[in-house]
Write a protein that holds these residues in place. Structure first.
Motif, PDB file in Angstrom:
ATOM      1  N   ALA A 120      38.634 -14.021   8.482  1.00 46.87           N
ATOM      2  CA  ALA A 120      38.787 -15.546   7.738  1.00 46.87           C
ATOM      3  C   ALA A 120      40.074 -16.163   8.378  1.00 46.87           C
ATOM      4  CB  ALA A 120      38.977 -15.512   6.094  1.00 46.87           C
ATOM      5  N   PRO A 121      40.064 -17.463   8.592  1.00 48.96           N
ATOM      6  CA  PRO A 121      41.320 -18.127   9.331  1.00 48.96           C
ATOM      7  C   PRO A 121      42.303 -18.083   8.304  1.00 48.96           C
ATOM      8  CG  PRO A 121      39.517 -19.473   9.686  1.00 48.96           C
ATOM      9  CD  PRO A 121      39.064 -18.531   8.547  1.00 48.96           C
ATOM     10  N   ARG A 122      43.737 -17.752   8.797  1.00 49.50           N
ATOM     11  CA  ARG A 122      44.780 -17.863   7.817  1.00 49.50           C
ATOM     12  C   ARG A 122      45.305 -19.469   7.598  1.00 49.50           C
ATOM     13  NH1 ARG A 122      48.817 -14.041   8.887  1.00 49.50           N
ATOM     14  NH2 ARG A 122      49.599 -14.777   7.044  1.00 49.50           N
ATOM     15  N   SER A 123      46.056 -19.485   6.743  1.00 48.43           N
ATOM     16  CA  SER A 123      46.465 -20.899   6.114  1.00 48.43           C
ATOM     17  C   SER A 123      48.082 -20.870   6.166  1.00 48.43           C
ATOM     18  CB  SER A 123      46.167 -21.061   4.693  1.00 48.43           C
ATOM     19  OG  SER A 123      46.874 -22.223   4.401  1.00 48.43           O
ATOM     20  N   THR A 124      48.800 -21.915   6.373  1.00 44.61           N
ATOM     21  CA  THR A 124      50.256 -22.118   6.472  1.00 44.61           C
ATOM     22  C   THR A 124      50.913 -21.841   4.935  1.00 44.61           C
ATOM     23  OG1 THR A 124      50.032 -24.265   6.774  1.00 44.61           O
ATOM     24  CG2 THR A 124      50.361 -23.137   8.702  1.00 44.61           C
ATOM     25  N   ASP A 125      50.000 -22.409   4.107  1.00 45.06           N
ATOM     26  CA  ASP A 125      50.109 -22.568   2.617  1.00 45.06           C
ATOM     27  C   ASP A 125      50.086 -21.108   2.000  1.00 45.06           C
ATOM     28  OD1 ASP A 125      50.904 -23.948   0.140  1.00 45.06           O
ATOM     29  OD2 ASP A 125      49.030 -22.947  -0.099  1.00 45.06           O
ATOM     30  N   LEU A 126      50.963 -20.507   1.579  1.00 42.19           N
ATOM     31  CA  LEU A 126      51.186 -18.937   0.955  1.00 42.19           C
ATOM     32  C   LEU A 126      49.796 -18.968   0.021  1.00 42.19           C
ATOM     33  CD1 LEU A 126      52.302 -16.171   0.822  1.00 42.19           C
ATOM     34  CD2 LEU A 126      53.956 -17.152  -0.958  1.00 42.19           C
ATOM     35  N   ALA A 127      49.891 -19.735  -1.009  1.00 40.38           N
ATOM     36  CA  ALA A 127      48.712 -19.471  -2.107  1.00 40.38           C
ATOM     37  C   ALA A 127      47.300 -19.529  -1.495  1.00 40.38           C
ATOM     38  CB  ALA A 127      49.026 -20.689  -2.880  1.00 40.38           C
ATOM     39  N   GLU A 128      47.222 -20.579  -0.370  1.00 35.44           N
ATOM     40  CA  GLU A 128      45.909 -20.811   0.113  1.00 35.44           C
ATOM     41  C   GLU A 128      45.818 -19.293   1.026  1.00 35.44           C
ATOM     42  OE1 GLU A 128      42.190 -22.071   1.558  1.00 35.44           O
ATOM     43  OE2 GLU A 128      43.299 -22.384  -0.272  1.00 35.44           O
ATOM     44  N   ASP A 129      46.669 -18.912   1.561  1.00 29.67           N
ATOM     45  CA  ASP A 129      46.384 -17.740   2.520  1.00 29.67           C
ATOM     46  C   ASP A 129      46.096 -16.620   1.763  1.00 29.67           C
ATOM     47  OD1 ASP A 129      46.559 -16.924   5.198  1.00 29.67           O
ATOM     48  OD2 ASP A 129      48.349 -15.957   4.864  1.00 29.67           O
ATOM     49  N   VAL A 130      46.558 -16.565   0.430  1.00 33.91           N
ATOM     50  CA  VAL A 130      46.356 -15.313  -0.525  1.00 33.91           C
ATOM     51  C   VAL A 130      44.912 -15.760  -0.858  1.00 33.91           C
ATOM     52  CG1 VAL A 130      46.698 -14.454  -2.776  1.00 33.91           C
ATOM     53  CG2 VAL A 130      48.446 -15.056  -1.133  1.00 33.91           C
ATOM     54  N   ARG A 131      44.446 -16.948  -1.209  1.00 36.77           N
ATOM     55  CA  ARG A 131      42.834 -16.995  -1.780  1.00 36.77           C
ATOM     56  C   ARG A 131      42.121 -16.833  -0.895  1.00 36.77           C
ATOM     57  NH1 ARG A 131      38.970 -19.912  -1.389  1.00 36.77           N
ATOM     58  NH2 ARG A 131      39.597 -21.014   0.439  1.00 36.77           N
ATOM     59  N   HIS A 147      41.879  -9.538  -9.678  1.00 38.75           N
ATOM     60  CA  HIS A 147      42.826  -8.738 -10.335  1.00 38.75           C
ATOM     61  C   HIS A 147      43.564  -7.720  -9.805  1.00 38.75           C
ATOM     62  CE1 HIS A 147      45.328  -7.522 -14.112  1.00 38.75           C
ATOM     63  NE2 HIS A 147      44.705  -6.143 -13.544  1.00 38.75           N
ATOM     64  N   ASP A 148      42.750  -6.922  -9.079  1.00 40.01           N
ATOM     65  CA  ASP A 148      43.396  -5.771  -8.168  1.00 40.01           C
ATOM     66  C   ASP A 148      43.910  -6.008  -6.972  1.00 40.01           C
ATOM     67  OD1 ASP A 148      42.084  -4.095  -9.988  1.00 40.01           O
ATOM     68  OD2 ASP A 148      40.283  -3.742  -8.934  1.00 40.01           O
ATOM     69  N   THR A 149      43.668  -7.054  -6.435  1.00 40.64           N
ATOM     70  CA  THR A 149      44.189  -7.457  -5.008  1.00 40.64           C
ATOM     71  C   THR A 149      45.168  -8.625  -4.962  1.00 40.64           C
ATOM     72  OG1 THR A 149      42.447  -9.036  -4.522  1.00 40.64           O
ATOM     73  CG2 THR A 149      42.185  -6.667  -4.041  1.00 40.64           C
ATOM     74  N   THR A 150      45.101  -9.428  -5.948  1.00 38.87           N
ATOM     75  CA  THR A 150      45.926 -10.698  -5.535  1.00 38.87           C
ATOM     76  C   THR A 150      47.701 -10.465  -5.540  1.00 38.87           C
ATOM     77  OG1 THR A 150      44.389 -12.094  -6.723  1.00 38.87           O
ATOM     78  CG2 THR A 150      46.713 -12.961  -6.424  1.00 38.87           C
ATOM     79  N   HIS A 151      48.183  -9.464  -6.486  1.00 37.02           N
ATOM     80  CA  HIS A 151      49.656  -9.297  -6.277  1.00 37.02           C
ATOM     81  C   HIS A 151      49.833  -8.604  -5.223  1.00 37.02           C
ATOM     82  CE1 HIS A 151      53.337  -7.898  -7.729  1.00 37.02           C
ATOM     83  NE2 HIS A 151      53.065  -6.805  -7.360  1.00 37.02           N
ATOM     84  N   ASP A 152      49.000  -7.679  -4.624  1.00 34.54           N
ATOM     85  CA  ASP A 152      49.349  -6.763  -3.510  1.00 34.54           C
ATOM     86  C   ASP A 152      49.183  -7.637  -2.511  1.00 34.54           C
ATOM     87  OD1 ASP A 152      49.593  -4.533  -5.273  1.00 34.54           O
ATOM     88  OD2 ASP A 152      47.759  -3.852  -4.635  1.00 34.54           O
ATOM     89  N   ILE A 153      48.231  -8.391  -2.265  1.00 37.43           N
ATOM     90  CA  ILE A 153      48.118  -9.338  -1.079  1.00 37.43           C
ATOM     91  C   ILE A 153      49.373 -10.497  -1.153  1.00 37.43           C
ATOM     92  CG2 ILE A 153      46.926 -11.057   0.011  1.00 37.43           C
ATOM     93  CD1 ILE A 153      44.250  -9.729  -0.860  1.00 37.43           C
ATOM     94  N   THR A 154      49.862 -10.890  -2.053  1.00 31.86           N
ATOM     95  CA  THR A 154      50.769 -11.667  -2.032  1.00 31.86           C
ATOM     96  C   THR A 154      52.410 -11.105  -1.796  1.00 31.86           C
ATOM     97  OG1 THR A 154      49.993 -12.913  -3.981  1.00 31.86           O
ATOM     98  CG2 THR A 154      52.145 -13.423  -3.596  1.00 31.86           C
ATOM     99  N   HIS A 155      52.237  -9.998  -2.231  1.00 32.78           N
ATOM    100  CA  HIS A 155      53.699  -9.226  -1.640  1.00 32.78           C
ATOM    101  C   HIS A 155      53.650  -8.920  -0.374  1.00 32.78           C
ATOM    102  CE1 HIS A 155      56.045  -5.156  -1.204  1.00 32.78           C
ATOM    103  NE2 HIS A 155      56.796  -5.980  -2.105  1.00 32.78           N
TER     104      HIS A 155
END
Length: 424
Positions: free
Chosen positions: A247-258, A6-14
């Motif tokens: 952790a490896p990056r992902s080209t998919d934004l949602a997966e990268d955030v996860r 809850h604390d991190t998802t919004h900030d990381i996505t931004h």
């Protein structure tokens, strides 16, 4: 130490969407670093990048400056004295009244008894950081010819996995706490690689990181793009930025955030990171009147990886302590070797069928006043003739699995494979 979803998802996505995560992670280090020696016009940093020539030049770009050293005025000898003492002697001998402080540039190896590749260039040109140069966004011209590479994995992935499993079994038996095990890719081509073009691609892929190309021995060049500052000194202040847990990056934004959130909440990775930060604190504390160590790690991203990061800052008690004194006290950190250090070194020697050379050593610069920046030599390759040897490692702890660590090293190889036009 973990942060909640809850604390991190919004900030990381931004941060991902707006491209600021990497820059934010370096903000503290950037504020404490010195400005380039000379103010120059936009394009000066990329001009130094374009001017690099192998064999005679030493190039280093950091988040704070870009430098190009040409020629060799003096070399640092190899003997039983500490490297910092040898560097100090050479630089002091080259001081001239009214002239700028001489600068040493180059690399030191992983093994403490191996010879360094450190030299004072005839000339050193400085420019602002590449990340501030608008021309760095321009693509590298390509002649349309893709190099033909023969690739050999040393050790093979299954053998690497076996080494990881053996190390995990020994850790669970209580023999040691952590070891960093590496593997290599040996690339050969019908033609000598275009090192200046590789350097330009590495720099443009991550202009906010640490990109380097320096001679590493007769006929050899160390070239790479590291995400990790070992230590920097400016006057009475030091900055260190240990990275551990990836952790490896992902080209998919949602997966990268996860993946980023999962890394921040991973008990295994948080433990691995905490071990490294504790070692950095212990090594630097004797040199400092004060030392600031954040309680929680943040994230640093490269084009291929997410890393847990902690920026450590401090006030140096003795003004005679140089950047290389500090770097030597830190090297090797558990992030590139393991803990306890001597046991980890022995396990590395038993497990890795190659000599690391400059890999997981340090590369950087220092002037005669003791200021400088030293970077952990990772995401790199050593070029010799028509061959390139790429290196990548993973931190192995009791909770590690062979599959995960093999995948991590494969992801880390991508930084350099992209630069050379090869694939794994």
């Amino acid at each position: 130490m973990s942060l909640s979803l809850h604390d991190t998802t919004h900030d990381i996505t931004h941060d991902i969407a707006h491209g600021t995560a990497h820059e934010a992670a370096h903000a503290t280090a950037h504020r404490t670093a010195p400005e380039p020696a000379h103010k120059t016009l936009p394009g000066a940093a990329t001009a130094l990048l374009e001017a690099y020539r192998p064999a005679t030049d030493r190039f280093l770009a950091t988040p704070h400056r870009t430098l190009l050293g040409r020629g060799t005025a003096a070399t640092v000898p190899h003997d039983s004295r500490p490297a910092a003492a040898r560097v100090r002697e050479v630089l002091d001998g080259l001081r001239r009244p009214g002239a700028p402080a001489p600068v040493v540039v180059g690399a030191l190896p992983f093994a403490p008894d191996a010879p360094p590749a450190l030299a004072v260039p005839d000339t050193v040109r400085w420019a602002p950081p590449l990340r501030e140069d608008p021309l760095i966004a321009l693509p590298v011209p390509h002649d349309g010819q893709r190099p033909e590479w023969a690739v050999r994995e040393v050790p093979a992935p299954e053998r690497y996995g076996e080494a990881v499993a053996a190390a995990v079994a020994r850790m669970r038996a209580g023999e040691f706490d952590k070891v960093v095990l590496a593997r290599t890719l040996e690339l050969t081509s019908p033609h000598e690689p275009d090192l200046p073009a590789m350097l330009r691609r590495l720099a443009r892929r991550d202009p906010a990181g640490y990109t380097f190309a320096v001679p590493s021995g007769p006929g050899r060049t160390l070239i790479g793009a590291s995400p990790e500052l070992l230590v920097a000194r400016q006057g009475g202040r030091l900055t260190a930025n240990p990275l551990a847990g990836s952790a490896p990056r992902s080209t998919d934004l949602a997966e990268d955030v996860r993946r980023a959130v999962a890394l921040l909440e991973s008990e295994k990775d948080l433990h691995e990171h905490a071990v490294v930060v504790a070692a950095v604190r212990e090594a630097l504390a004797p040199f400092c009147a004060s030392l600031e160590v954040p309680e929680r790690p943040t994230l640093v991203r490269t084009a291929a990886m997410w890393h847990l990061s902690t920026t450590v800052t401090g006030e140096i008690a003795d003004p005679g302590v140089t950047a290389l004194d500090l770097a030597s006290a830190l090297h090797p950190t558990p992030a590139v070797c393991g803990t306890p250090t001597e046991v980890a070194r022995a396990v590395i020697a038993e497990s890795e069928p190659f000599d690391r050379g400059a890999y997981t050593g340090m590369v950087g610069w220092q002037d005669a006043d003791g200021d400088g920046e030293w970077v952990v030599t990772i995401r790199c390759a050593e070029a010799e003739g028509r061959a390139l040897r790429l290196f990548a490692g993973a931190g192995v702890v009791a909770a590690s699995t062979p599959q995960a660590e093999t995948a991590e090293t494969a992801a880390k190889f991508r930084t350099f494979l992209h630069a050379v036009g090869a694939s794994l």
